[in-house]
Design an enzyme around this catalytic site. Sequence first.
Site: not given
Length: 429
Positions: A34-36, A39
Amino acid sequence: MTGLLDLVGGTPLVRLQHTAVHAKLEYLNPGGSVKDRAALSMVLDAEASGALRPGGTIVEGTSGNTGLGLAQVAAARGYRMVCVLPDKTAVEKLDALRAYGAEVVLTPSALPREHPNHVMRYAQRIADDRPGGWRADQYDNPANPAVHFRTTGPEIWEATEGRVTHFVATIGTGGTISGTGRYLKEASGGRVRVIGADPVTSAYGGGDGSPFAVEAAGHYVHPQTADDLWPESYHRDVVDEIFSVPDRDSVHACRSLARTEGLLVGGSSGTAFAVARQVTGDCVVVLLPDSGRAYLSKYHSDTWCRRQGFLDGDLDTFVSPVVTVPVGTPAAEAREALASSGQPALPVVLAGRSDRFPPAAGEVLALLTADELTGSGVVGPAPTPPVGVGVGETAADALARVPDDASVFHVVRDGRLAGLVTRGALTRL
């Protein structure tokens, strides 16, 4: 034609076969988590503001997933990348970061916030020292929760045709649950309940802040931290309730999803699912943030689970209450504690930790026998960290890997101190 970064977001929502829960599969983002979303959002925002310029260096302190998302963006948009990570980070994440061309800097995981080598302080120092350096600062960057308000929340609302009644997610930086939860509350007129899933010792859910086994979730508080600041990305007013989850439940839930649903996910996904399956509602949505491919050497490894005591086995026999002393205890007092305990050795643990939970395995700084407790000074950490053996190991496996010169070992159950065992006792099993 679509570029790689255009594939961030738009992940599927699937109904699990063995429960009524719907799972948002965020590990299907191109960088694996999910951090895409955060970022890419943070980088685009920094480019627009001029904080990040062509040829610059992105720097971030991270447990790994945000670093991977940033490293992916850096490679695609021509930036250098430096990631500062705790030394307990899964090796798969470290290897993946290096594969993207990122520079990896490891620092001890159990440091107070004020320490210069704390993950965030270390990252800020590197960003200040590098020409063109920019620290993403996921914990306090408003672009983190904002992207989930713009994308993750609307995707869930559309996929459920507005029928979602409960949203469950872990809390790390807080960006995912805050942005997604706020959108769903606004879209539903306040009908959707937002539920946080948190490791049982995490400070978010009221724990003592001591270490937990799950990466990418929870809030650790070193006992020497003077001012415990929570992330600005976490909007507490959005979360209706927090469920605290023991590490064992998280690990077993994560492994269960792979074996019963075919979903290979990470430990924080296990934490979220462990809560979601307890929630009663017409349409419960759980966000599964990352892939189990980043944790094949940890949660999905039988060897790791046995050594950390998440699987049961021969050494359960040696689980019993243990007398400990904090580092800095006067030697005379420590000798008295050992003598009255009847134990073969005295564990020395990190000072200032609450006794509500047994110390984490990594907080055991020394195992001192009566012969080693001499002099009139204070007890301190051993030059070489003491060895733990997991309750899930066989005696033969434990003996095969422990140092030949060690006579006493601490027994680990669920990643925490659970007992003591001597070499002689292991040989007799």
